[in-house]
Design a protein around this motif. Structure first.
Motif, PDB file in Angstrom:
ATOM      1  N   ASP A 165      -5.991 -72.197 -18.191  1.00 25.09           N
ATOM      2  CA  ASP A 165      -5.426 -71.482 -19.328  1.00 25.09           C
ATOM      3  C   ASP A 165      -4.325 -72.318 -19.981  1.00 25.09           C
ATOM      4  O   ASP A 165      -3.263 -72.512 -19.385  1.00 25.09           O
ATOM      5  N   PRO A 166      -4.561 -72.825 -21.189  1.00 26.32           N
ATOM      6  CA  PRO A 166      -3.581 -73.722 -21.836  1.00 26.32           C
ATOM      7  C   PRO A 166      -2.204 -73.090 -22.009  1.00 26.32           C
ATOM      8  O   PRO A 166      -1.194 -73.784 -21.847  1.00 26.32           O
ATOM      9  N   TYR A 167      -2.142 -71.804 -22.329  1.00 21.46           N
ATOM     10  CA  TYR A 167      -0.832 -71.190 -22.523  1.00 21.46           C
ATOM     11  C   TYR A 167      -0.072 -71.120 -21.199  1.00 21.46           C
ATOM     12  O   TYR A 167       1.132 -71.384 -21.155  1.00 21.46           O
ATOM     13  N   SER A 168      -0.770 -70.801 -20.130  1.00 23.54           N
ATOM     14  CA  SER A 168      -0.119 -70.682 -18.827  1.00 23.54           C
ATOM     15  C   SER A 168       0.430 -72.020 -18.332  1.00 23.54           C
ATOM     16  O   SER A 168       1.446 -72.069 -17.645  1.00 23.54           O
ATOM     17  N   ASN A 169      -0.249 -73.126 -18.660  1.00 21.09           N
ATOM     18  CA  ASN A 169       0.227 -74.434 -18.194  1.00 21.09           C
ATOM     19  C   ASN A 169       0.964 -75.216 -19.279  1.00 21.09           C
ATOM     20  O   ASN A 169       1.206 -76.413 -19.137  1.00 21.09           O
ATOM     21  N   HIS A 170       1.326 -74.521 -20.372  1.00 18.99           N
ATOM     22  CA  HIS A 170       2.092 -75.130 -21.468  1.00 18.99           C
ATOM     23  C   HIS A 170       1.344 -76.295 -22.116  1.00 18.99           C
ATOM     24  O   HIS A 170       1.944 -77.264 -22.559  1.00 18.99           O
ATOM     25  N   ASP A 221       6.208 -70.808 -13.168  1.00 19.85           N
ATOM     26  CA  ASP A 221       6.454 -69.377 -13.072  1.00 19.85           C
ATOM     27  C   ASP A 221       6.693 -68.863 -14.488  1.00 19.85           C
ATOM     28  O   ASP A 221       6.535 -69.600 -15.462  1.00 19.85           O
ATOM     29  N   THR A 222       7.050 -67.610 -14.619  1.00 23.88           N
ATOM     30  CA  THR A 222       7.175 -67.033 -15.961  1.00 23.88           C
ATOM     31  C   THR A 222       8.424 -67.506 -16.684  1.00 23.88           C
ATOM     32  O   THR A 222       8.620 -67.171 -17.859  1.00 23.88           O
ATOM     33  N   SER A 255       0.717 -72.245  -9.782  1.00 24.58           N
ATOM     34  CA  SER A 255       1.705 -71.206 -10.077  1.00 24.58           C
ATOM     35  C   SER A 255       2.650 -71.061  -8.895  1.00 24.58           C
ATOM     36  O   SER A 255       2.289 -71.340  -7.744  1.00 24.58           O
ATOM     37  N   PHE A 256       3.851 -70.612  -9.186  1.00 24.13           N
ATOM     38  CA  PHE A 256       4.843 -70.400  -8.138  1.00 24.13           C
ATOM     39  C   PHE A 256       4.325 -69.360  -7.136  1.00 24.13           C
ATOM     40  O   PHE A 256       3.838 -68.307  -7.517  1.00 24.13           O
ATOM     41  N   VAL A 279       4.609 -61.560  -6.714  1.00 22.04           N
ATOM     42  CA  VAL A 279       3.244 -61.972  -7.027  1.00 22.04           C
ATOM     43  C   VAL A 279       3.256 -63.253  -7.863  1.00 22.04           C
ATOM     44  O   VAL A 279       4.259 -63.608  -8.484  1.00 22.04           O
ATOM     45  N   CYS A 280       2.102 -63.922  -7.915  1.00 22.21           N
ATOM     46  CA  CYS A 280       2.012 -65.186  -8.633  1.00 22.21           C
ATOM     47  C   CYS A 280       1.970 -64.965 -10.140  1.00 22.21           C
ATOM     48  O   CYS A 280       1.717 -63.859 -10.626  1.00 22.21           O
ATOM     49  N   ALA A 281       2.202 -66.055 -10.881  1.00 27.62           N
ATOM     50  CA  ALA A 281       2.232 -65.983 -12.341  1.00 27.62           C
ATOM     51  C   ALA A 281       0.918 -65.481 -12.942  1.00 27.62           C
ATOM     52  O   ALA A 281       0.936 -64.722 -13.918  1.00 27.62           O
ATOM     53  N   PRO A 282      -0.272 -65.872 -12.422  1.00 30.98           N
ATOM     54  CA  PRO A 282      -1.513 -65.339 -12.994  1.00 30.98           C
ATOM     55  C   PRO A 282      -1.582 -63.808 -12.993  1.00 30.98           C
ATOM     56  O   PRO A 282      -2.084 -63.209 -13.939  1.00 30.98           O
ATOM     57  N   PHE A 283      -1.075 -63.180 -11.925  1.00 35.94           N
ATOM     58  CA  PHE A 283      -1.053 -61.708 -11.883  1.00 35.94           C
ATOM     59  C   PHE A 283      -0.253 -61.166 -13.057  1.00 35.94           C
ATOM     60  O   PHE A 283      -0.663 -60.221 -13.740  1.00 35.94           O
TER      61      PHE A 283
END
Length: 382
Positions: free
Chosen positions: A225-230, A354-355, A324-325, A54-58
């Motif tokens: 989402d700032p944390y998700s995209n660093h 990705d994570t 996301s990957f 599954v993708c990183a958002p999940f």
């Protein structure tokens, strides 16, 4: 028999937990449990309890749900999406219940609730204390929060890279969000927005007449989402760029039905949400008839393509594509972006998350991209 006390929670997504909290508390009359800000632990526990493919958002959402449940939430809200994310609510629910968590899932998807009246009935199941009047009263302040948060952050992205005193914009933004959390109604919301815009406009900046302009495009969750995209927007801005990003909740979710369709409140409540016009769908229709693509590839892919061409036409110095990957719609958009880049001679930096993505790798690529477009601009202008 007393009704159970419901405590609702929604995954972290930028600053949008504040309007969600306001609506839950003032519109539904229930308690709201904000999951902790996303950290490395959030991503780790989300990844450990998610399928690998599954993708990183999940995985991010899974981590947020688990941390919210640990804080005492017993109702989780899932809004679905226009890609396979639309099926993730059921999968999240099943995994969490298999892990032994006791909760209810409010899965707000268009497939389940075709209109506002249907959505209200669904909310009533987990918010028995609410009423239609409460919901209607809470909506203006909630929508205004979303719109004004987006306007504030747009202004920040376009100016924070030129501040004379490092951190002025971020301090004003932090105080603004604090004031929003205390807002009880529309007047408080507007008062907070007026304060932050006046404050930000007084921040000393040294901005060139023709600054580097960078457009950020890409996948819906990761881009917002700032944390998700660093925190790439803040990082590229602080290198000395004016950063623009169209994709936000105001432009993609907060839409209004056509005036001609709102003749009676009853009609408004039963109006099919899927027929709401919005600028993003207009862009899709226009772009589908264009030379780059004839078909909707799903999710945010068409808006990514439309925006990339729009930024290119306006003479932006570079684009950053965020996804996301494993995000299939955005993967399909990449070859089209190559064509736009070649046709308009605009550089595009592709960031795939990705994570396991590291801050160091992202920063190195951003710095190299900035140096490249800066030198390119100097050559063009000389």
């Amino acid at each position: 028999m007393d009704q159970p006390q419901y405590k609702l929670s929604y995954p972290q997504l930028g600053s949008y937990d504040i309007p969600i909290r306001h609506f839950v508390m003032h519109g539904l009359g229930e308690a709201y449990v904000a999951p902790p800000p996303m950290t490395k632990r959030t991503i780790e526990i989300g990844s450990q309890n998610s399928p690998d493919f599954v993708c990183a958002p999940f995985k991010c959402m899974m981590g947020c749900y688990i941390e919210a449940l640990e804080k005492g939430a017993n109702v989780l809200v899932q809004t679905g999406g226009t890609c396979r994310l639309g099926y993730y609510g059921e999968l999240h629910e099943q995994i969490l219940k298999d892990l032994g968590y006791q909760f209810k899932m409010l899965n707000i998807t268009i497939a389940r609730y075709h209109n506002l009246l249907g959505l209200y009935k669904g909310m009533k199941e987990i918010a028995p204390k609410t009423s239609l009047l409460k919901v209607v009263r809470a909506l203006p302040a909630t929508a205004k929060m979303v719109i004004q948060i987006d306007k504030t952050e747009d202004y920040m992205r376009q100016n924070m890279g030129f501040e004379k005193n490092d951190g002025d914009f971020e301090r004003a933004h932090k105080e603004y969000l604090s004031r929003l959390r205390q807002a009880k109604g529309l007047k408080d919301v507007n008062r907070a927005y007026k304060w932050v815009m006046e404050t930000m406009k007084q921040i000393p900046i040294k901005k060139p007449e023709h600054p580097l302009r960078v457009g950020v495009i890409g996948e819906y969750f990761t881009i917002m989402d700032p944390y998700s995209n660093h925190e790439i927007e803040a990082k590229i801005a602080k290198l000395g760029a004016e950063v623009h990003r169209w994709m936000n909740l105001s432009n993609s979710v907060v839409v209004c039905p056509d005036r001609s369709t709102i003749k009676k409140l009853k009609h408004y409540l039963t109006y099919d949400i899927r027929k709401f016009p919005s600028s993003i769908w207009h862009k899709i229709q226009v772009k589908q008839a264009g030379r780059y693509t004839k078909f909707d590839m799903g999710s945010s892919a068409i808006s990514t393509i439309a925006l990339a061409e729009e930024y290119a036409k306006r003479g932006y110095d570079g684009l950053i594509h965020v996804k996301s990957f494993g995000c299939t719609p955005e993967m399909d958009a990449v070859p089209v972006l190559h064509n736009i880049s070649a046709d308009y001679k605009i550089p595009i930096l592709y960031l795939n998350y990705d994570t396991q993505t590291s801050d160091t790798g992202i920063e190195t690529r951003l710095e190299a991209f900035y140096d490249m477009i800066e030198m390119r601009k100097e050559v063009t202008e000389s």
